[in-house]
Design an enzyme around this catalytic site. Structure first.
Site, PDB file in Angstrom:
ATOM      1  N   GLU A 108       0.977   3.975   1.825  1.00  0.00           N
ATOM      2  CA  GLU A 108       1.518   4.416   3.112  1.00  0.00           C
ATOM      3  C   GLU A 108       2.666   3.522   3.571  1.00  0.00           C
ATOM      4  O   GLU A 108       3.683   4.012   4.073  1.00  0.00           O
ATOM      5  CB  GLU A 108       0.420   4.427   4.186  1.00  0.00           C
ATOM      6  CG  GLU A 108      -0.739   5.347   3.869  1.00  0.00           C
ATOM      7  CD  GLU A 108      -1.874   4.652   3.121  1.00  0.00           C
ATOM      8  OE1 GLU A 108      -3.020   5.088   3.283  1.00  0.00           O
ATOM      9  OE2 GLU A 108      -1.615   3.664   2.387  1.00  0.00           O
TER      10      GLU A 108
ATOM     11  N   CYS B 194      -2.299  -0.171   7.428  1.00  0.00           N
ATOM     12  CA  CYS B 194      -1.464   1.026   7.306  1.00  0.00           C
ATOM     13  C   CYS B 194      -1.550   1.894   8.557  1.00  0.00           C
ATOM     14  O   CYS B 194      -0.545   2.457   9.003  1.00  0.00           O
ATOM     15  CB  CYS B 194      -1.862   1.813   6.066  1.00  0.00           C
ATOM     16  SG  CYS B 194      -1.494   0.933   4.535  1.00  0.00           S
TER      17      CYS B 194
ATOM     18  N   CYS C 287      -6.008   2.163   5.734  1.00  0.00           N
ATOM     19  CA  CYS C 287      -6.698   0.954   6.179  1.00  0.00           C
ATOM     20  C   CYS C 287      -6.151   0.557   7.555  1.00  0.00           C
ATOM     21  O   CYS C 287      -5.242   1.187   8.094  1.00  0.00           O
ATOM     22  CB  CYS C 287      -6.496  -0.164   5.166  1.00  0.00           C
ATOM     23  SG  CYS C 287      -4.796  -0.805   5.115  1.00  0.00           S
TER      24      CYS C 287
ATOM     25  N   HIS D 178       0.843  -1.197   0.000  1.00  0.00           N
ATOM     26  CA  HIS D 178       0.000   0.000   0.000  1.00  0.00           C
ATOM     27  C   HIS D 178       0.880   1.250   0.000  1.00  0.00           C
ATOM     28  O   HIS D 178       2.045   1.202   0.427  1.00  0.00           O
ATOM     29  CB  HIS D 178      -0.904   0.014   1.227  1.00  0.00           C
ATOM     30  CG  HIS D 178      -2.033  -0.961   1.161  1.00  0.00           C
ATOM     31  ND1 HIS D 178      -3.157  -0.842   1.953  1.00  0.00           N
ATOM     32  CD2 HIS D 178      -2.233  -2.061   0.392  1.00  0.00           C
ATOM     33  CE1 HIS D 178      -3.991  -1.832   1.690  1.00  0.00           C
ATOM     34  NE2 HIS D 178      -3.441  -2.588   0.751  1.00  0.00           N
TER      35      HIS D 178
END
Length: 198
Positions: free
Chosen positions: A92, A123, A120, A90
């Site tokens: 991040e 993260c 999410c 992801h």
């Protein structure tokens, strides 16, 4: 920040904010005034939006992030889950990993992460573990957001570290990227179904 009004788009809630882009982002001090902080957020979110555009060009969900420490961009990241075949890739996490490699430390006190979509659970947990000071995002992820939508990982009162956050920064642009991406996916799926029937 001038808040124009609340809006919702396909599972993403956001506030539209109008701010000025700074002409010199290096002028920000470690404790900027509220006006400077708004301009700083607007500027760095623009860099996160650029990263989201890179994700889109890889046929990834267009989410981008930048990590800023001491007034400097330390790391950038964008979604690469499909390209890397890695559910953890992801935006991040990519930015956090690059930042810790750059500093040689697993903690990032004082860091601010700008991301186009609410982090999410995975993260958000990484942001807490890295001791990030603040997170800024554009739109909420009501399907899996771990910060305010479905959970409060960043500032849970029982956690050993709380992360401050600001939401709704350049939300229209973040939502437009998502809207365009998912619209193209739906159109491609319709075309494929149509071709399969012929």
């Amino acid at each position: 920040m001038v808040v124009i009004g609340p809006e919702t788009f396909a599972g993403f809630s956001f506030r539209i904010a109008a701010m000025m882009i700074p002409d010199n982002p290096d002028r920000f001090l470690s404790t900027p005034s509220p006006e400077d902080l708004e301009a700083q957020d607007h500027y760095y979110m623009g860099l996160a939006l650029e990263e989201a555009g890179r994700a889109e060009r890889l046929d990834e969900v267009p989410i981008g992030a930048v990590l800023v420490l001491g007034g400097k961009v330390l790391a950038r990241g964008h979604n690469q889950t499909r390209w890397r075949r890695d559910p953890c890739a992801h935006a991040e996490l990519r930015a956090i990993q690059r930042a810790t490699q750059a500093t040689g430390d697993l903690r990032l006190p004082g860091a601010v992460v700008y991301t186009t979509v609410e982090p999410c659970f995975m993260c958000a947990g990484a942001l807490v573990h890295a001791r990030v000071e603040r997170v800024v995002w554009g739109v909420r992820d009501e399907k899996f957001g771990g910060c305010v939508s479905l959970g409060q990982v960043l500032d849970h009162p029982d956690a050993n570290h709380q992360v401050k956050y600001t939401e709704g920064i350049r939300a229209t642009e973040a939502a437009d990227l998502l809207r365009s991406f998912f619209k193209s996916k739906r159109e491609a799926a319709r075309l494929k179904r149509s071709q399969d029937r012929s």
